[in-house]
Each structure stands twice: as structure tokens, then as C-alpha cells.
Scaffold this active site. Structure first.
Site, PDB file in Angstrom:
ATOM      1  N   LYS A  22       0.843  -1.206   0.000  1.00 42.10           N
ATOM      2  CA  LYS A  22       0.000   0.000   0.000  1.00 42.10           C
ATOM      3  C   LYS A  22       0.878   1.256   0.000  1.00 42.10           C
ATOM      4  O   LYS A  22       0.660   2.181  -0.779  1.00 42.10           O
ATOM      5  CB  LYS A  22      -0.884   0.008   1.246  1.00 42.10           C
ATOM      6  CG  LYS A  22      -1.504   1.354   1.569  1.00 42.10           C
ATOM      7  CD  LYS A  22      -2.363   1.327   2.808  1.00 42.10           C
ATOM      8  CE  LYS A  22      -1.594   1.513   4.084  1.00 42.10           C
ATOM      9  NZ  LYS A  22      -1.308   2.922   4.455  1.00 42.10           N
ATOM     10  N   ASN A  23       1.904   1.263   0.842  1.00 44.16           N
ATOM     11  CA  ASN A  23       2.686   2.496   1.019  1.00 44.16           C
ATOM     12  C   ASN A  23       3.703   2.739  -0.083  1.00 44.16           C
ATOM     13  O   ASN A  23       4.325   3.795  -0.129  1.00 44.16           O
ATOM     14  CB  ASN A  23       3.361   2.499   2.395  1.00 44.16           C
ATOM     15  CG  ASN A  23       2.325   2.685   3.503  1.00 44.16           C
ATOM     16  OD1 ASN A  23       1.164   2.996   3.225  1.00 44.16           O
ATOM     17  ND2 ASN A  23       2.722   2.449   4.737  1.00 44.16           N
ATOM     18  N   CYS A 116      -5.096  12.599  12.801  1.00 45.81           N
ATOM     19  CA  CYS A 116      -5.455  11.204  12.533  1.00 45.81           C
ATOM     20  C   CYS A 116      -5.380  10.504  13.874  1.00 45.81           C
ATOM     21  O   CYS A 116      -4.791  11.000  14.828  1.00 45.81           O
ATOM     22  CB  CYS A 116      -4.511  10.673  11.465  1.00 45.81           C
ATOM     23  SG  CYS A 116      -3.654   9.173  11.851  1.00 45.81           S
ATOM     24  N   ARG A 121       0.432  14.285  13.128  1.00 44.45           N
ATOM     25  CA  ARG A 121       0.942  14.058  11.773  1.00 44.45           C
ATOM     26  C   ARG A 121       0.971  15.339  10.944  1.00 44.45           C
ATOM     27  O   ARG A 121       0.333  15.473   9.923  1.00 44.45           O
ATOM     28  CB  ARG A 121       0.142  12.947  11.106  1.00 44.45           C
ATOM     29  CG  ARG A 121       0.239  11.671  11.915  1.00 44.45           C
ATOM     30  CD  ARG A 121      -0.394  10.508  11.292  1.00 44.45           C
ATOM     31  NE  ARG A 121       0.363  10.016  10.145  1.00 44.45           N
ATOM     32  CZ  ARG A 121      -0.083   9.010   9.381  1.00 44.45           C
ATOM     33  NH1 ARG A 121      -1.233   8.469   9.626  1.00 44.45           N
ATOM     34  NH2 ARG A 121       0.635   8.601   8.353  1.00 44.45           N
ATOM     35  N   ASP A 307       4.943   0.543  11.985  1.00 46.31           N
ATOM     36  CA  ASP A 307       3.735  -0.110  11.459  1.00 46.31           C
ATOM     37  C   ASP A 307       3.621  -1.570  11.885  1.00 46.31           C
ATOM     38  O   ASP A 307       2.611  -2.204  11.595  1.00 46.31           O
ATOM     39  CB  ASP A 307       3.695  -0.024   9.928  1.00 46.31           C
ATOM     40  CG  ASP A 307       3.513   1.395   9.464  1.00 46.31           C
ATOM     41  OD1 ASP A 307       3.705   1.663   8.269  1.00 46.31           O
ATOM     42  OD2 ASP A 307       3.205   2.262  10.310  1.00 46.31           O
ATOM     43  N   ARG A 399      -8.478  -0.516   4.873  1.00 48.08           N
ATOM     44  CA  ARG A 399      -7.677   0.524   4.216  1.00 48.08           C
ATOM     45  C   ARG A 399      -6.354  -0.026   3.738  1.00 48.08           C
ATOM     46  O   ARG A 399      -5.764   0.474   2.784  1.00 48.08           O
ATOM     47  CB  ARG A 399      -7.410   1.676   5.197  1.00 48.08           C
ATOM     48  CG  ARG A 399      -8.648   2.417   5.621  1.00 48.08           C
ATOM     49  CD  ARG A 399      -8.293   3.627   6.392  1.00 48.08           C
ATOM     50  NE  ARG A 399      -7.247   4.372   5.689  1.00 48.08           N
ATOM     51  CZ  ARG A 399      -6.735   5.515   6.123  1.00 48.08           C
ATOM     52  NH1 ARG A 399      -7.152   6.023   7.263  1.00 48.08           N
ATOM     53  NH2 ARG A 399      -5.809   6.143   5.448  1.00 48.08           N
TER      54      ARG A 399
END
Ligand code: EPZ
Length: 420
Positions: A22-23, A116, A121, A307, A399
Site C-alpha cells: 500500500k505504502n 489522525c 501528523r 507499522d 484501508r
């Protein structure tokens, strides 16, 4: 809304195929704004954040086609330069379009991403670097209004903190800038490396790829003929399933994975007792009968990734002894702790450090996901909790994980997706 119902399992067994990262996908999708051709992206994961960013690009006028085994993004038709709040509020990584739109059109408006769950952030470092490159930036009514009518100028940028999307934004801005940009204290995450590699293979001269100092020679505003590429495997998805193997004491194999992106994660799992069979694109975990406690400090790549913090915290509840987990990147990334405590975990939070007293027997109950990686930590706990666990608000999970419950079911987990 959907929720997951999961039960404890004796052991998992089999193979899990890892999806694209995803990133890595997010900056590479934003990078298509710099293209003069239509770009073929293969191995994109089927997750909500990717769909959100592709929708943003179509809102700006791009054409997006989902084909058999790749997505084609054509931004030659791009005509809008405003990324509106309705989309940006759902996915803060939309900020990644700021650099490319500004570099290509000389002006843009991007909604401030707002806070968030895991922390403030801020994006001050992104904006400061763009101003150094000659952009005039104003914050008006919740929007970043940026102008660089004569284009962006290459310059020397030193990031006060290592920022992943900040580095990606400036690499993309620098790719179209006039002159040379040096980024010092650049992020070295594999996802940033792939962005640099694709730009480099597409004709942008970039030195220092994979290091903390990047030197980018801009195209002086000329759009780029972007090569076709395949998204690198998702190292965080892979790490999450390795934790599933460790916590259930199961031997499972991951395929389509890049082992060298997981060095810090594998090292910590080894410290906790697991061993591995590692081939070029696969990893098999051989778990130990007892899980040893661990000390973890989250830091930028190549150190232990933030993460993976939530997943290891869940794993640590099953370790025989006291684990210490320090979160150094985000100020509020322990929201999974209260839910794990409700399942019976013995965790003491003190500022940015969690002390996990294991081994505790967990009991299934209703729990609530609060953010993407917290969600996966609750799934891991559910795999070993007594009885049933219902995990609510799994839109957080969707997500960033591609068909997580299906992949776990495929190796024997008792987990299903139901409607509230
Ligand atoms: C990226 O977020 C990832 N997201 C995050 O993954 C990941 O947790 C994070 O990097 C750290 O590895 C994407 O790549 C889309 P940062 P990013 O800018 O770029 C501070 C997930 O679970 N900072 O590297 O937003 C910031 O507050 C997500 O997949 C500033 O102060 O993170 C944080 O403390 C969650 N000013 C630290 O730097 C800025 O301008 C690192 O943030 C920018 C960042």
C-alpha cells in the site's frame, strides 16, 4: 458496517500470498501526475486507500482503467488542481499529490489532511521544503494554496525529521524542478526506494537511492515517459502474517515477499524464538513452543518499523515474561492497548512505552478497531483468545489489508466477515 468474527485456532498451516505494498502504491500513483504517457501499474493491492487515491486522480481529470493484471493511469487529461477535503479527509496520504501537481501546473490547492487517530501528523516539513524550492504557500480556509508560476527550483533540503511521504513529495517535485535538488536526511523505506527507482528508470537522474542523501536532477518542467512497473511486496502485510504464525505457533509460508525488507522484523521474531526458511521470494516461519519476551523501539527504516508495533504488542501478550515496547514515531499509537486489555492482556502504559506482562490467557469479546495496524493486532489476539472475538469498525483494516480474513481462512483460521 462489516465486522469480523474470529475464534481461536490450534494451528494454521499452508501458504499466504503477499499483495503489493500500500505504502509504495500511494506515492507511485501520485507520481503518474508527472507522466506524459499513460502509466501501467501492476500488483496494486485491492485496498481502500488505493481506491481512494485513484478516485482523487479521476476527480482531477485523469483516466483510470482496471485491466486484467494491471491498472492503467492516464493523467494527460488532468485539468483540475484542487484536491478537495471530502477525499483528503478520508486518506491523509492524499498529501502526496501536492508536490506533483505543483511541479506540473505551477499552482494547486490541497485540503489540509487534518489529524489522525495515531497522532497530529503535521506536514510542516513538506511545506517548508516546497517553499525552499521557490513555492509560495498560504494556508486558507483549511486548504494549502501553493503557487510556483515559474516552476520549482532545485536546492539543498535538509529534513529536520525523517519523513516518508515528505521525502516522496519532494522527490516528485524535484523530478520536474529546474536544476539539482539534494535531500539530506531522506527516508530510506523500500517504498521511497521504489519511487526513486521508477523515476530513475524513466530518465530522471537520481543518485544515492536507498541512502539518506538523494541528489535529483530535475527535467525543468518536462513531463516524464514513465516505465511500466510492478509494486513491491507489502512488508507490513508480510510481517503481520509472520506474527500470526508466531502467535498461533504455526508453520506458514509467505510467497511473493521481499525478505530483505523484513530484516528488523525477522530479527525480533528470532529473538522471540522463531526460526525461518528464507528463499528469494518466500519465507517460512518455524515457531517455537514458547515465545520469549522482547524489547522493541520503533524507528525509521531499516530499524524496527512503527507499522509493526501493534502486531508485536499483541504477540508479546503471549510471551513468557516482560516485554518493553517503545513507540518513538507517533504520539498516540497505543490505542490497541485498551482493547487488548479488555481481552485480558496485562499491559502497563507509561507515556510512549508499553510494558507487556506475559503470558496472559486472552478471552474473546467484542472489540473495536481504532486504526489500520491496531485492527490487525486485534485479529492476531483473536486467533489465540478463548472463545469468539468480534472485531468492529474494520473499515480501518480494509484501508491497508487485501482480503485479510480470506488469506487467514486459507491457512485454517476460523474467521468470517459479517454485517453489523
Ligand atoms: C508513512 O506515513 C506511512 N504512510 C505510515 O504508515 C508510517 O507509519 C510512517 O510513514 C512512518 O513509517 C504512508 O507511507 C502512506 P512520516 P507519513 O512523515 O509519511 C513527523 C500505515 O499504517 N512529521 O514519516 O505520514 C510525524 O508527525 C501508515 O500504513 C512531522 O513532524 O509519516 C511523525 O512523528 C500509518 N512533520 C514522523 O515525522 C512533517 O511534515 C514520521 O512521519 C512530516 C512528518
Amino acid at each position: 458496517m462489516d465486522y469480523l468474527k474470529a475464534q481461536s485456532v490450534n494451528a494454521l498451516h499452508g501458504t499466504i500470498n503477499i499483495s503489493g505494498a500500500k505504502n509504495a502504491s500511494l506515492p507511485l500513483i501520485a507520481m503518474t501526475i508527472l507522466a506524459k504517457n499513460s502509466v501501467h501499474l501492476s500488483n496494486l493491492p485491492h485496498v481502500a486507500d488505493i481506491r481512494t487515491l485513484l478516485k482523487l486522480l479521476t476527480n482531477l481529470g485523469a483516466e483510470v482503467d482496471f485491466l486484467e493484471d494491471y491498472v492503467c493511469v492516464d493523467t494527460t487529461t488532468l485539468h483540475e488542481t484542487k484536491a478537495t477535503y471530502d477525499i483528503v479527509k478520508t486518506m491523509r496520504a492524499s498529501i502526496l499529490v501536492l508536490g506533483p501537481i505543483l511541479a506540473r501546473f505551477g499552482h494547486c490547492e490541497v485540503s489540509l489532511p487534518g489529524g489522525c487517530a495515531i497522532g497530529q501528523r503535521p506536514i510542516d516539513l513538506h511545506l517548508k521544503a516546497l517553499e525552499q524550492m521557490g513555492a509560495e504557500i498560504e494556508i486558507k480556509a483549511g486548504y494549502i494554496e501553493a503557487r510556483a508560476p515559474k516552476g520549482l527550483q532545485g536546492c539543498n533540503i535538509i529534513f529536520d525529521k525523517i519523513t516518508v511521504t515528505g521525502t516522496a513529495n519532494i522527490v516528485m517535485a524535484a523530478a520536474l524542478a529546474h536544476g539539482e535538488t539534494t535531500i539530506t536526511n531522506a527516508a530510506r523505506e523500500p517504498e521511497v526506494v521504489q519511487l526513486c527507482e521508477v523515476l530513475h528508470e524513466s530518465g530522471i537522474e537520481i543518485e544515492g537511492i536507498g541512502t539518506a542523501v538523494l541528489v535529483i536532477k530535475g527535467s525543468a518542467g518536462k513531463l516524464i515517459d514513465i516505465v511500466d512497473f510492478s509494486i513491491i511486496p507489502d512488508r507490513i502485510e508480510a510481517g503481520t502474517y509472520l506474527c500470526a504464525g508466531a502467535i498461533t505457533k504455526s508453520e506458514i509460508t509467505l510467497t511473493n515477499v521481499e525478505p530483505k525488507h523484513l530484516d528488523a522484523v525477522l530479527a525480533k521474531l528470532e529473538e522471540m524464538g522463531s526460526s525461518f526458511t528464507i528463499n528469494e521470494t518466500s519465507i517460512t516461519i518455524h515457531p517455537s513452543d514458547t515465545i520469549k519476551p522482547v524489547k522493541i523501539i520503533t524507528q525509521e527504516y531499516p530499524a524496527f518499523p512503527t507499522d509493526m508495533q501493534a502486531q508485536f504488542l499483541a504477540l508479546a501478550t503471549q510471551a513468557d515474561g516482560v516485554s518493553i515496547i517503545e513507540e518513538r514515531l507517533f504520539e498516540n499509537r497505543f490505542m490497541h492497548v485498551s482493547e487488548l486489555q479488555r481481552m485480558g492482556a496485562d499491559i502497563v502504559l507509561n507515556g510512549h512505552t508499553a510494558t507487556v506482562n506475559g503470558k496472559t490467557d486472552l478471552s474473546g469479546t467484542d472489540v473495536m478497531a481504532t486504526d489500520l495496524r491496531a485492527s490487525s493486532a486485534l485479529v492476531l489476539a483473536a486467533l489465540v483468545a478463548e472463545g469468539e472475538t468480534n472485531i468492529h469498525r474494520i473499515y480501518h483494516l480494509d484501508r491497508g489489508y487485501d482480503a485479510l480474513e480470506k488469506k487467514l481462512e486459507g491457512v485454517g483460521a476460523k474467521i468470517e466477515r459479517l454485517k453489523e
